[in-house]
Design a protein around this motif. Structure first.
Motif, PDB file in Angstrom:
ATOM      1  N   VAL A 182      23.931  36.201  34.942  1.00 52.37           N
ATOM      2  CA  VAL A 182      23.539  37.098  36.018  1.00 52.37           C
ATOM      3  C   VAL A 182      22.718  38.232  35.424  1.00 52.37           C
ATOM      4  CG1 VAL A 182      24.329  38.572  37.905  1.00 52.37           C
ATOM      5  CG2 VAL A 182      25.614  36.506  37.328  1.00 52.37           C
ATOM      6  N   ILE A 183      21.551  38.466  36.014  1.00 50.70           N
ATOM      7  CA  ILE A 183      20.605  39.465  35.515  1.00 50.70           C
ATOM      8  C   ILE A 183      20.367  40.508  36.596  1.00 50.70           C
ATOM      9  CG2 ILE A 183      18.263  39.835  34.646  1.00 50.70           C
ATOM     10  CD1 ILE A 183      18.308  36.748  33.971  1.00 50.70           C
ATOM     11  N   LEU A 184      20.662  41.768  36.294  1.00 50.93           N
ATOM     12  CA  LEU A 184      20.376  42.884  37.190  1.00 50.93           C
ATOM     13  C   LEU A 184      19.143  43.594  36.654  1.00 50.93           C
ATOM     14  CD1 LEU A 184      21.147  44.897  39.497  1.00 50.93           C
ATOM     15  CD2 LEU A 184      22.547  46.098  37.799  1.00 50.93           C
ATOM     16  N   THR A 185      18.108  43.720  37.478  1.00 48.62           N
ATOM     17  CA  THR A 185      16.890  44.376  37.014  1.00 48.62           C
ATOM     18  C   THR A 185      16.375  45.385  38.029  1.00 48.62           C
ATOM     19  OG1 THR A 185      14.641  44.038  36.174  1.00 48.62           O
ATOM     20  CG2 THR A 185      15.379  42.537  37.899  1.00 48.62           C
ATOM     21  N   GLU A 186      15.851  46.485  37.521  1.00 52.18           N
ATOM     22  CA  GLU A 186      15.230  47.481  38.384  1.00 52.18           C
ATOM     23  C   GLU A 186      13.714  47.378  38.320  1.00 52.18           C
ATOM     24  OE1 GLU A 186      16.064  51.508  37.134  1.00 52.18           O
ATOM     25  OE2 GLU A 186      15.317  51.144  35.128  1.00 52.18           O
ATOM     26  N   GLU A 187      13.213  46.547  37.412  1.00 59.30           N
ATOM     27  CA  GLU A 187      11.784  46.367  37.202  1.00 59.30           C
ATOM     28  C   GLU A 187      11.411  44.904  37.400  1.00 59.30           C
ATOM     29  OE1 GLU A 187       9.360  48.741  36.065  1.00 59.30           O
ATOM     30  OE2 GLU A 187      10.932  50.119  36.675  1.00 59.30           O
ATOM     31  N   PRO A 188      10.196  44.618  37.852  1.00 61.71           N
ATOM     32  CA  PRO A 188       9.764  43.221  37.929  1.00 61.71           C
ATOM     33  C   PRO A 188       9.746  42.616  36.523  1.00 61.71           C
ATOM     34  CG  PRO A 188       8.212  44.667  39.081  1.00 61.71           C
ATOM     35  CD  PRO A 188       9.173  45.532  38.338  1.00 61.71           C
ATOM     36  N   LEU A 189      10.365  41.454  36.379  1.00 64.41           N
ATOM     37  CA  LEU A 189      10.384  40.799  35.077  1.00 64.41           C
ATOM     38  C   LEU A 189       9.027  40.160  34.810  1.00 64.41           C
ATOM     39  CD1 LEU A 189      13.898  39.116  35.293  1.00 64.41           C
ATOM     40  CD2 LEU A 189      13.290  41.321  34.265  1.00 64.41           C
TER      41      LEU A 189
ATOM     42  N   ARG B 154      10.632  37.200  29.987  1.00 66.67           N
ATOM     43  CA  ARG B 154      10.878  35.753  29.979  1.00 66.67           C
ATOM     44  C   ARG B 154      11.242  35.284  28.578  1.00 66.67           C
ATOM     45  NH1 ARG B 154       9.630  30.940  32.887  1.00 66.67           N
ATOM     46  NH2 ARG B 154       9.495  29.181  31.462  1.00 66.67           N
ATOM     47  N   VAL B 155      10.527  35.787  27.576  1.00 64.94           N
ATOM     48  CA  VAL B 155      10.818  35.413  26.187  1.00 64.94           C
ATOM     49  C   VAL B 155      12.244  35.818  25.822  1.00 64.94           C
ATOM     50  CG1 VAL B 155      10.210  35.897  23.771  1.00 64.94           C
ATOM     51  CG2 VAL B 155       8.406  35.489  25.457  1.00 64.94           C
ATOM     52  N   ASN B 156      12.643  37.024  26.204  1.00 65.66           N
ATOM     53  CA  ASN B 156      14.004  37.497  25.905  1.00 65.66           C
ATOM     54  C   ASN B 156      15.062  36.649  26.599  1.00 65.66           C
ATOM     55  OD1 ASN B 156      13.051  39.612  24.323  1.00 65.66           O
ATOM     56  ND2 ASN B 156      12.957  41.013  26.052  1.00 65.66           N
ATOM     57  N   ILE B 157      14.864  36.360  27.875  1.00 70.49           N
ATOM     58  CA  ILE B 157      15.835  35.570  28.648  1.00 70.49           C
ATOM     59  C   ILE B 157      15.851  34.127  28.146  1.00 70.49           C
ATOM     60  CG2 ILE B 157      16.484  34.761  30.941  1.00 70.49           C
ATOM     61  CD1 ILE B 157      16.800  37.832  30.493  1.00 70.49           C
ATOM     62  N   GLU B 158      14.700  33.608  27.783  1.00 70.65           N
ATOM     63  CA  GLU B 158      14.605  32.241  27.269  1.00 70.65           C
ATOM     64  C   GLU B 158      15.447  32.078  26.007  1.00 70.65           C
ATOM     65  OE1 GLU B 158      11.000  29.000  27.017  1.00 70.65           O
ATOM     66  OE2 GLU B 158      10.553  31.083  26.541  1.00 70.65           O
ATOM     67  N   SER B 159      15.475  33.110  25.177  1.00 74.15           N
ATOM     68  CA  SER B 159      16.298  33.039  23.957  1.00 74.15           C
ATOM     69  C   SER B 159      17.787  33.025  24.296  1.00 74.15           C
ATOM     70  CB  SER B 159      15.962  34.186  23.005  1.00 74.15           C
ATOM     71  OG  SER B 159      16.355  35.419  23.547  1.00 74.15           O
TER      72      SER B 159
ATOM     73  N   LEU C  92      11.825  41.068  43.257  1.00 77.43           N
ATOM     74  CA  LEU C  92      12.559  39.817  43.171  1.00 77.43           C
ATOM     75  C   LEU C  92      11.605  38.620  43.122  1.00 77.43           C
ATOM     76  CD1 LEU C  92      15.191  38.237  43.099  1.00 77.43           C
ATOM     77  CD2 LEU C  92      15.252  38.367  45.593  1.00 77.43           C
ATOM     78  N   ALA C  93      10.608  38.593  43.986  1.00 75.93           N
ATOM     79  CA  ALA C  93       9.650  37.482  44.020  1.00 75.93           C
ATOM     80  C   ALA C  93       8.903  37.372  42.691  1.00 75.93           C
ATOM     81  CB  ALA C  93       8.663  37.661  45.167  1.00 75.93           C
ATOM     82  N   PHE C  94       8.468  38.488  42.163  1.00 78.92           N
ATOM     83  CA  PHE C  94       7.746  38.508  40.895  1.00 78.92           C
ATOM     84  C   PHE C  94       8.645  38.019  39.758  1.00 78.92           C
ATOM     85  CE2 PHE C  94       5.608  40.385  37.245  1.00 78.92           C
ATOM     86  CZ  PHE C  94       4.269  40.182  37.545  1.00 78.92           C
ATOM     87  N   SER C  95       9.900  38.454  39.774  1.00 85.99           N
ATOM     88  CA  SER C  95      10.857  38.087  38.730  1.00 85.99           C
ATOM     89  C   SER C  95      11.220  36.608  38.790  1.00 85.99           C
ATOM     90  CB  SER C  95      12.120  38.944  38.840  1.00 85.99           C
ATOM     91  OG  SER C  95      11.802  40.311  38.667  1.00 85.99           O
ATOM     92  N   LEU C  96      11.399  36.089  40.007  1.00 85.52           N
ATOM     93  CA  LEU C  96      11.690  34.658  40.164  1.00 85.52           C
ATOM     94  C   LEU C  96      10.539  33.819  39.614  1.00 85.52           C
ATOM     95  CD1 LEU C  96      13.253  34.652  43.752  1.00 85.52           C
ATOM     96  CD2 LEU C  96      14.443  34.130  41.599  1.00 85.52           C
ATOM     97  N   ALA C  97       9.322  34.245  39.892  1.00 89.36           N
ATOM     98  CA  ALA C  97       8.149  33.523  39.383  1.00 89.36           C
ATOM     99  C   ALA C  97       8.078  33.605  37.859  1.00 89.36           C
ATOM    100  CB  ALA C  97       6.878  34.089  40.007  1.00 89.36           C
ATOM    101  N   ALA C  98       8.403  34.770  37.303  1.00 92.44           N
ATOM    102  CA  ALA C  98       8.324  34.963  35.848  1.00 92.44           C
ATOM    103  C   ALA C  98       9.327  34.091  35.101  1.00 92.44           C
ATOM    104  CB  ALA C  98       8.552  36.432  35.500  1.00 92.44           C
ATOM    105  N   LEU C  99      10.498  33.843  35.696  1.00 87.30           N
ATOM    106  CA  LEU C  99      11.533  33.068  35.015  1.00 87.30           C
ATOM    107  C   LEU C  99      11.614  31.620  35.494  1.00 87.30           C
ATOM    108  CD1 LEU C  99      14.507  35.603  34.763  1.00 87.30           C
ATOM    109  CD2 LEU C  99      12.618  35.224  33.180  1.00 87.30           C
TER     110      LEU C  99
END
Length: 162
Positions: A6-13, A18-23, A81-88
């Motif tokens: 579960v990822i809580l973000t206040e900024e568009p990812l 993506r590199v950090n989450i991918e690891s 949220l839309a930007f972050s979903l696309a990024a990941l």
């Protein structure tokens, strides 16, 4: 299937996030759930001091008189949220997300418990005052969950001190 993350973000990812989450996923099939708060419920005094500490004098005084716009905040959260979903997209066992109403940390804690998530991540921009005094979202969530919460700074490879 692996436990959800579960990822809580206040900024568009973005790409660096993506590199950090991918690891974290490391080629596994852990589903990712992104939470974006509709309202970050910041404290006026803390924001003012933080802006001053970053020498953003005009921003500090501008935010003193700013009025909240719930519809605008919700629209901004939906865009984040839309930007972050696309990024990941394409990572792990799939990516989903939702907008959190109310307090962000309580939303994160509830979602981690609901899903039985094995890991929680908080992605924020640096907040000088909250980070220094360990009152940031990651520390609060860690205290409530009793498990380590990874604190990443948006758009960078830097890890917060939680």
């Amino acid at each position: 299937m692996s436990d959800p993350i579960v990822i809580l973000t206040e900024e568009p990812l973005g790409p660096d996030d993506r590199v950090n989450i991918e690891s974290l996923v490391a080629g596994g099939d852990a589903p990712l759930v992104i939470l974006v708060p509709a309202n970050t419920e910041r404290h006026l005094l803390v924001d003012f001091l933080e802006n001053l500490s970053l020498l953003e004098i005009s921003k500090a005084f501008r935010e003193l008189t700013a009025r909240s716009d719930p519809a605008g905040e919700r629209a901004e959260a939906a865009e984040t949220l839309a930007f972050s979903l696309a990024a990941l997209g394409g990572l792990g066992g799939g990516v989903s997300g939702e907008i959190v109403e109310g307090k962000p940390v309580e939303g994160l804690v509830a979602k981690v418990k609901e899903l039985g998530a094995g890991q929680a991540v908080v992605v924020t921009r640096p907040h000088a005052i909250a980070d220094t005094f360990h009152t940031d979202w990651a520390n609060k969530a860690q205290d409530k969950l009793g498990l380590p919460v990874l604190h990443l700074y948006a758009g960078s490879g830097f890890i917060g001190d939680s």
